[in-house]
Design a protein around this motif. Structure first.
Motif, short mmCIF file in Angstrom:
data_model
loop_
_atom_site.label_atom_id
_atom_site.label_comp_id
_atom_site.label_asym_id
_atom_site.label_seq_id
_atom_site.Cartn_x
_atom_site.Cartn_y
_atom_site.Cartn_z
N VAL A 67 38.88 32.49 25.69
CA VAL A 67 38.37 33.75 26.24
C VAL A 67 39.49 34.78 26.30
CG1 VAL A 67 36.66 32.53 27.67
CG2 VAL A 67 38.85 33.19 28.68
N GLY A 68 39.09 36.04 26.46
CA GLY A 68 40.08 37.10 26.65
C GLY A 68 40.22 37.39 28.12
N ILE A 69 41.46 37.48 28.59
CA ILE A 69 41.68 37.85 30.00
C ILE A 69 42.53 39.12 30.04
CG2 ILE A 69 41.39 35.52 30.93
CD1 ILE A 69 44.47 35.35 31.08
N ASP A 70 42.34 39.91 31.09
CA ASP A 70 43.01 41.21 31.20
C ASP A 70 44.53 41.05 31.22
OD1 ASP A 70 40.50 42.30 31.35
OD2 ASP A 70 40.43 42.26 33.53
N ASP A 71 45.19 41.99 30.55
CA ASP A 71 46.66 41.98 30.52
C ASP A 71 47.14 43.43 30.49
OD1 ASP A 71 49.25 40.33 29.86
OD2 ASP A 71 49.23 42.01 28.44
N GLU A 72 48.09 43.76 31.38
CA GLU A 72 48.50 45.16 31.50
C GLU A 72 49.27 45.67 30.28
OE1 GLU A 72 52.44 45.07 34.21
OE2 GLU A 72 50.61 44.48 35.28
N HIS A 73 49.87 44.77 29.53
CA HIS A 73 50.65 45.20 28.36
C HIS A 73 49.79 45.33 27.10
CE1 HIS A 73 54.19 44.76 30.76
NE2 HIS A 73 53.94 43.47 31.00
N SER A 74 48.94 44.34 26.84
CA SER A 74 48.21 44.35 25.57
C SER A 74 46.70 44.50 25.73
CB SER A 74 48.52 43.08 24.78
OG SER A 74 48.31 41.94 25.57
N GLY A 75 46.25 44.89 26.92
CA GLY A 75 44.80 45.04 27.15
C GLY A 75 44.15 43.71 27.48
N VAL A 103 44.72 39.21 26.58
CA VAL A 103 45.41 38.12 25.91
C VAL A 103 44.46 36.92 25.85
CG1 VAL A 103 47.76 38.80 26.55
CG2 VAL A 103 46.44 37.29 28.08
N VAL A 104 44.81 35.98 25.01
CA VAL A 104 43.96 34.79 24.84
C VAL A 104 44.32 33.73 25.88
CG1 VAL A 104 43.30 32.92 23.26
CG2 VAL A 104 43.78 35.22 22.35
N LYS A 105 43.27 33.19 26.50
CA LYS A 105 43.45 32.03 27.38
C LYS A 105 42.53 30.93 26.87
CE LYS A 105 43.12 30.21 32.08
NZ LYS A 105 43.11 30.50 33.52
N ILE A 106 43.02 29.69 26.83
CA ILE A 106 42.14 28.58 26.43
C ILE A 106 41.96 27.59 27.58
CG2 ILE A 106 42.54 28.74 23.94
CD1 ILE A 106 44.50 26.40 24.15
N PHE A 107 40.74 27.08 27.67
CA PHE A 107 40.40 26.03 28.63
C PHE A 107 40.17 24.76 27.80
CE2 PHE A 107 39.27 30.03 30.50
CZ PHE A 107 39.56 29.90 31.85
N VAL A 108 40.89 23.70 28.13
CA VAL A 108 40.90 22.51 27.29
C VAL A 108 40.52 21.25 28.06
CG1 VAL A 108 42.38 21.01 25.87
CG2 VAL A 108 42.68 23.50 25.78
N VAL A 109 39.61 20.46 27.46
CA VAL A 109 39.34 19.10 27.96
C VAL A 109 40.09 18.15 27.04
CG1 VAL A 109 37.57 17.35 28.39
CG2 VAL A 109 37.05 19.76 28.82
N ARG A 110 40.94 17.32 27.64
CA ARG A 110 41.78 16.42 26.83
C ARG A 110 41.03 15.19 26.36
NH1 ARG A 110 47.28 17.48 30.30
NH2 ARG A 110 45.90 17.45 32.08
N LYS A 111 41.31 14.80 25.12
CA LYS A 111 40.88 13.50 24.62
C LYS A 111 42.01 12.51 24.90
CE LYS A 111 38.92 13.35 20.48
NZ LYS A 111 38.86 13.35 19.01
N LEU A 168 33.61 31.20 32.33
CA LEU A 168 35.05 30.91 32.44
C LEU A 168 35.84 32.21 32.64
CD1 LEU A 168 35.28 28.26 29.59
CD2 LEU A 168 35.70 27.81 32.02
N ARG A 169 35.44 33.24 31.90
CA ARG A 169 36.13 34.53 31.99
C ARG A 169 35.95 35.14 33.37
NH1 ARG A 169 34.26 36.52 27.15
NH2 ARG A 169 32.48 37.45 28.17
N ASP A 170 34.71 35.10 33.87
CA ASP A 170 34.43 35.67 35.20
C ASP A 170 35.16 34.92 36.30
OD1 ASP A 170 32.81 37.45 33.91
OD2 ASP A 170 30.91 36.58 34.57
N GLU A 171 35.18 33.61 36.16
CA GLU A 171 35.86 32.75 37.14
C GLU A 171 37.35 33.09 37.19
OE1 GLU A 171 36.51 28.14 37.20
OE2 GLU A 171 34.43 28.57 36.68
N ASP A 172 37.95 33.24 36.01
CA ASP A 172 39.37 33.55 35.92
C ASP A 172 39.67 34.91 36.54
OD1 ASP A 172 41.95 32.51 34.40
OD2 ASP A 172 41.88 34.70 34.14
N ARG A 173 38.78 35.87 36.27
CA ARG A 173 38.95 37.22 36.80
C ARG A 173 38.88 37.20 38.33
NH1 ARG A 173 35.58 41.02 33.16
NH2 ARG A 173 37.24 40.57 31.69
N ALA A 174 37.92 36.43 38.86
CA ALA A 174 37.75 36.35 40.32
C ALA A 174 38.98 35.71 40.98
CB ALA A 174 36.50 35.55 40.65
N LYS A 175 39.54 34.69 40.34
CA LYS A 175 40.75 34.02 40.87
C LYS A 175 41.92 35.00 40.93
CE LYS A 175 40.33 29.17 39.51
NZ LYS A 175 40.73 28.23 38.46
#
Length: 565
Positions: free
Chosen positions: A489-497, A499-507, A552-559
């Protein structure tokens, strides 16, 4: 002005450029034919119980008799169905369509708010609901036009004693049926018994009548009802049938139906197309129970399976799946979300069958593009436009882009919906006067007519003015052997508008953030690399297994907001 169709030169032998949608007047006419043609053949199987085409004919006629003779429902009235994959579903579905009712498919996992909206918006007069979800229905009915409710339990069509045992376990041991009070409700088996004394009325149903109000867009706002006419549905059945007829045999297929039949992909592909072919639908009621799912698969020499990427991935990661008998399997069709290369390659290695990606929308009934079924390996494309379907790539202002350029995927064909129910404003946003549907997907077409989805318009991440497509990031990360699932997902960043964030479930439980970062450094250019990595035990998904990036994006923003506060 003629529209170029470069894809026709690359159709497998025997597939027509166009279908004759006038071959059937209605969806009902299609399965009425199957009821006669395949009368003694098995049609649906669930929990070991099999119903033949003849039995489905009689039971659905009895149910239609109840709906018309006792409830007074008539052509055009809306009937809501809130059932998972059980034998009750085709009985209710075919009974309703034979009467000319409009079916409102309802997700059993809906909250009270979501269910209330759908019942109120559709104007449904009756509801068929599984006991497990009846408490939600009870809370949602107030203020709707629903006057009649028919309730049923999981094992009601399985027979004695197995059905009774299943019902006892579900209710008393697993405690999966919350208490509910619906004094006006009639039990499903009673409705069938009473319906037998009412002859099913002959109803004249034609192409322009609405077969389904299929709700869509719930993950991106208020759900809207796509009006799918009998013409839309018949067209898509014939289009899909033309595509698979070279490899699928009438009266011989066993199709694994794990995606819920209330979802448009499973409804059309499994419930309708394969019913026309006289196939046996193997109904999987709870595909989330992967061990139980694999156990069911071990009992059948199945020939075809449809699913979403997460379902195929889940099966591949379930012990015992690789040991199944795949000798009958010749068709594996993935849709509903992007099929990831890592999953497709592993599927081919395990089953020996190519996982062919298809593409569609609720608004296109759903199929629009499918890969040729003689494809030797995964190609990253959603395939070629199917017969009678036109595809173009447009700019935002409606200019047609040349081959190879990236823009919005637009579709025209007899399977494109009539519009959104009571929403002319929303219809006008996506459907133009010439019947072209704007899909909201970013895509390109190659010189052979193969279409490649780049991403959803609304999921695109903008990093310093560069477009980053989550599908690409997820494809790369999924190829890491230590990763089971990923969402970008894309999350807000003051420098580049953004940035990419990934949420990963490990195998691999030993997988570290640094190891994954190093892998991304090797495989992705700077602005595409995840700036943040979060490991999770599970990712939020829709009922059919689509990962909910927005949640996931909304959750991250709220945090972040909470942290700043």
């Amino acid at each position: 002005m003629s529209i170029e169709r470069p894809w026709l030169d690359h159709y497998p032998a025997g597939i027509p450029a166009d279908i004759d949608v006038s071959a059937y007047r209605s969806v009902a006419a299609v399965f009425e034919e199957s009821f006669q043609k395949f009368r003694d053949r098995p049609a649906y199987k669930n929990f070991g119980k099999v119903l033949t085409y003849g039995q489905i004919d009689e039971l659905s006629a009895a149910f239609a008799g109840y709906l018309s003779g006792e409830l007074g429902l008539k052509k055009g009235d809306r009937l809501a169905i809130m059932l998972p994959n059980l034998l009750q579903y085709p009985i209710v579905l075919f009974g309703a369509l034979r009467l000319g009712l409009t079916v409102v498919n309802t997700n059993p996992l809906y909250t009270t708010r979501e269910l209330h909206h759908q019942l109120e918006d559709s104007g449904a007069k009756a509801l068929v609901v599984l006991d497990n979800f009846a408490a939600t229905a009870e809370q949602a009915l107030d203020g709707t036009q629903v006057k009649n409710v028919i309730t049923t339990a999981v094992g009601d069509m399985i027979g004695f004693p197995k059905g009774n045992i299943i019902n006892f376990v579900v209710k008393s041991i697993r405690k999966e049926v919350p208490a509910f009070k619906l004094p006006m409700a009639v039990r499903f088996r009673d409705a069938l018994a009473r319906g037998k004394s009412h002859p099913m009325p002959k109803t004249d149903v034609g192409h322009d009548d609405i077969a389904f109000l299929q709700y869509t867009g719930g993950t991106t706002g208020v759900a809207k009802g796509a009006m799918l006419t009998h013409r839309n549905m018949v067209a898509n059945m014939l289009q899909a049938d033309a595509w698979i007829s070279g490899s699928a045999k009438m009266g011989e297929e066993i199709i694994v139906t794990a995606l819920p039949l209330y979802h448009i992909f499973s409804l059309t592909a499994n419930g309708l197309v394969f019913t026309r072919m006289g196939a046996l639908n193997l109904l999987i009621t709870n595909p989330r129970d992967m061990k139980g799912f694999v156990k069911e698969l071990s009992k059948e020499r199945f020939t075809a399976i449809t699913g979403v990427n997460t379902l195929f991935n889940g099966l591949l990661n379930t012990p015992g799946f690789a040991d199944l008998d795949f000798s009958g399997l010749h068709l594996s069709l993935g849709g509903g979300m992007a099929v990831q290369r890592a999953v497709a390659e592993r599927w081919k290695k395990t089953t020996g069958v190519t996982l062919a990606e298809a593409y569609g929308l609720t608004e296109t009934s759903p199929a629009a593009c499918i890969n040729p079924l003689d494809l030797k390996e995964y190609n990253g494309s959603i395939g070629l436009p199917i017969p009678s379907t036109y595809v173009q790539i447009w700019t935002d202002d409606g200019q047609v882009l040349p081959i190879g350029e990236v823009g919005e995927l637009c579709i025209k064909g007899p399977q494109v919906m009539k519009g959104y129910w009571n929403r002319p404003d929303e219809t006008a946003k996506v459907l133009d006067a010439n019947g072209w549907l704007r899909t909201g997907d970013i895509a390109r077409m190659d010189a052979n007519g193969y279409v490649y989805i780049v991403d959803r318009k609304k999921d695109m991440i903008l990093v310093s003015g560069f477009n980053v497509y989550p599908n690409e990031i997820e494809d790369i990360v999924m190829a890491h052997p230590g990763v089971a699932e990923v969402a970008a997902v894309g999350i807000d960043d003051e420098h580049s508008g953004e940035v990419v964030k990934i949420f990963v479930v490990r195998k691999d439980p030993a997988l570290t953030e640094e190891a994954l970062r190093e892998y991304c450094r090797e495989n992705l250019t700077g602005y595409k690399r995840p700036k943040q990595i979060e490991f999770r035990d599970a990712l939020p998904k829709t009922n059919v297994g689509k990962i909910l990036r927005r949640e996931l994006r909304d959750e991250d923003r709220a945090k972040r907001k909470a942290a700043q506060a």
